[in-house]
Motif scaffolding. Structure first.
Motif, PDB file in Angstrom:
ATOM      1  N   UNK A 186     -20.446  66.389 -43.513  1.00  0.00           N
ATOM      2  CA  UNK A 186     -19.696  67.042 -42.452  1.00  0.00           C
ATOM      3  C   UNK A 186     -19.963  68.544 -42.513  1.00  0.00           C
ATOM      4  N   UNK A 187     -20.583  69.082 -41.494  1.00  0.00           N
ATOM      5  CA  UNK A 187     -20.918  70.508 -41.386  1.00  0.00           C
ATOM      6  C   UNK A 187     -22.024  70.952 -42.338  1.00  0.00           C
ATOM      7  N   UNK A 188     -22.509  70.084 -43.189  1.00  0.00           N
ATOM      8  CA  UNK A 188     -23.597  70.351 -44.136  1.00  0.00           C
ATOM      9  C   UNK A 188     -24.415  69.070 -44.258  1.00  0.00           C
ATOM     10  N   UNK A 189     -25.657  69.155 -44.722  1.00  0.00           N
ATOM     11  CA  UNK A 189     -26.423  67.920 -44.938  1.00  0.00           C
ATOM     12  C   UNK A 189     -25.757  67.070 -46.031  1.00  0.00           C
ATOM     13  N   UNK A 190     -25.739  65.771 -45.848  1.00  0.00           N
ATOM     14  CA  UNK A 190     -25.145  64.868 -46.833  1.00  0.00           C
ATOM     15  C   UNK A 190     -25.936  64.966 -48.138  1.00  0.00           C
ATOM     16  N   UNK A 191     -25.237  65.182 -49.261  1.00  0.00           N
ATOM     17  CA  UNK A 191     -25.898  65.365 -50.547  1.00  0.00           C
ATOM     18  C   UNK A 191     -24.934  64.978 -51.672  1.00  0.00           C
ATOM     19  N   UNK A 192     -25.053  63.740 -52.171  1.00  0.00           N
ATOM     20  CA  UNK A 192     -24.149  63.269 -53.220  1.00  0.00           C
ATOM     21  C   UNK A 192     -24.320  64.023 -54.528  1.00  0.00           C
ATOM     22  N   UNK A 193     -25.535  64.464 -54.840  1.00  0.00           N
ATOM     23  CA  UNK A 193     -25.744  65.220 -56.075  1.00  0.00           C
ATOM     24  C   UNK A 193     -24.998  66.553 -56.031  1.00  0.00           C
ATOM     25  N   UNK A 194     -25.097  67.249 -54.910  1.00  0.00           N
ATOM     26  CA  UNK A 194     -24.386  68.531 -54.741  1.00  0.00           C
ATOM     27  C   UNK A 194     -22.882  68.286 -54.749  1.00  0.00           C
ATOM     28  N   UNK A 195     -22.441  67.223 -54.088  1.00  0.00           N
ATOM     29  CA  UNK A 195     -21.015  66.893 -54.071  1.00  0.00           C
ATOM     30  C   UNK A 195     -20.505  66.646 -55.486  1.00  0.00           C
ATOM     31  N   UNK A 196     -21.258  65.875 -56.267  1.00  0.00           N
ATOM     32  CA  UNK A 196     -20.838  65.565 -57.638  1.00  0.00           C
ATOM     33  C   UNK A 196     -20.763  66.831 -58.489  1.00  0.00           C
ATOM     34  N   UNK A 197     -21.722  67.737 -58.324  1.00  0.00           N
ATOM     35  CA  UNK A 197     -21.712  68.980 -59.091  1.00  0.00           C
ATOM     36  C   UNK A 197     -20.481  69.814 -58.750  1.00  0.00           C
ATOM     37  N   UNK A 198     -20.164  69.928 -57.473  1.00  0.00           N
ATOM     38  CA  UNK A 198     -18.999  70.707 -57.065  1.00  0.00           C
ATOM     39  C   UNK A 198     -17.701  70.057 -57.540  1.00  0.00           C
ATOM     40  N   UNK A 199     -17.626  68.733 -57.460  1.00  0.00           N
ATOM     41  CA  UNK A 199     -16.416  68.044 -57.920  1.00  0.00           C
ATOM     42  C   UNK A 199     -16.263  68.210 -59.436  1.00  0.00           C
ATOM     43  N   UNK A 200     -17.366  68.147 -60.166  1.00  0.00           N
ATOM     44  CA  UNK A 200     -17.296  68.348 -61.613  1.00  0.00           C
ATOM     45  C   UNK A 200     -16.772  69.746 -61.937  1.00  0.00           C
ATOM     46  N   UNK A 201     -17.255  70.743 -61.204  1.00  0.00           N
ATOM     47  CA  UNK A 201     -16.799  72.117 -61.447  1.00  0.00           C
ATOM     48  C   UNK A 201     -15.306  72.260 -61.153  1.00  0.00           C
ATOM     49  N   UNK A 202     -14.839  71.646 -60.079  1.00  0.00           N
ATOM     50  CA  UNK A 202     -13.407  71.689 -59.762  1.00  0.00           C
ATOM     51  C   UNK A 202     -12.605  70.911 -60.808  1.00  0.00           C
ATOM     52  N   UNK A 203     -13.159  69.796 -61.281  1.00  0.00           N
ATOM     53  CA  UNK A 203     -12.512  69.003 -62.329  1.00  0.00           C
ATOM     54  C   UNK A 203     -12.356  69.824 -63.597  1.00  0.00           C
ATOM     55  N   UNK A 204     -13.404  70.557 -63.958  1.00  0.00           N
ATOM     56  CA  UNK A 204     -13.370  71.385 -65.166  1.00  0.00           C
ATOM     57  C   UNK A 204     -12.268  72.444 -65.100  1.00  0.00           C
ATOM     58  N   UNK A 205     -11.855  72.801 -63.886  1.00  0.00           N
ATOM     59  CA  UNK A 205     -10.783  73.786 -63.709  1.00  0.00           C
ATOM     60  C   UNK A 205      -9.413  73.122 -63.579  1.00  0.00           C
ATOM     61  N   UNK A 206      -9.388  71.792 -63.673  1.00  0.00           N
ATOM     62  CA  UNK A 206      -8.113  71.079 -63.646  1.00  0.00           C
ATOM     63  C   UNK A 206      -7.637  70.663 -62.272  1.00  0.00           C
ATOM     64  N   UNK A 207      -8.477  70.751 -61.255  1.00  0.00           N
ATOM     65  CA  UNK A 207      -8.077  70.331 -59.914  1.00  0.00           C
ATOM     66  C   UNK A 207      -7.878  68.807 -59.944  1.00  0.00           C
ATOM     67  N   UNK A 208      -6.643  68.354 -59.742  1.00  0.00           N
ATOM     68  CA  UNK A 208      -6.274  66.963 -59.958  1.00  0.00           C
ATOM     69  C   UNK A 208      -6.985  65.986 -59.023  1.00  0.00           C
TER      70      UNK A 208
END
Length: 136
Positions: A74-96
């Motif tokens: 949505x609004x960007x090219x679909x990219x599961x690898x990029x999505x996973x990297x961003x989610x991991x970074x948010x996870x590392x900061x405690x985003x539930x």
């Protein structure tokens, strides 16, 4: 299956998909883009450039919001690898929500190696912090 932060007619197609980020629809209210509301910690109707800027600054909610956009394309090219990297970074900061979603990615092997043990650890962590979907 379910997703978050979708606007307009795309919400019907996305909501019916079998996405690893599907756990988000319990908090999804899809309206027009201008009215986009989401009860999770995703930014509301944020311009993708502003979302990127905040994600690059290390803002966990923006990283998670941008990850969802990359996951569904949505609004960007679909990219599961990029999505996973961003989610991991948010996870590392405690985003539930990110922690739970990263568990889904690990469980399904989407954008990351499949790892049931890591998924279970993330689900337990999210459940212990009160994440409703992780407590099921």
């Amino acid at each position: 299956a379910r997703l978050a932060a979708v606007w307009g007619s795309s919400s019907r197609a996305i909501a019916s998909s079998r996405s690893p980020l599907g756990a988000l629809s319990a908090r999804l209210v899809s309206l027009t883009r201008a009215e986009c509301l989401c009860a999770s910690s995703l930014p509301v109707a944020m311009d993708v450039l502003e979302l990127r800027r905040k994600a690059d600054q290390g803002k966990a909610d923006a990283q998670y919001g941008l990850a969802v956009e990359y996951h569904i394309g949505l609004n960007v090219p679909q990219d599961d690898d990029r999505a996973a990297d961003l989610i991991r970074r948010a996870t590392d900061q405690g985003q539930m929500d990110a922690k739970y979603s990263y568990g889904l990615l690990c469980r399904d092997g989407t954008g990351v190696p499949q790892d049931d043990r890591e998924a279970a650890r993330l689900f337990r962590g999210a459940a212990n912090k009160g994440h409703a979907d992780a407590q099921c």
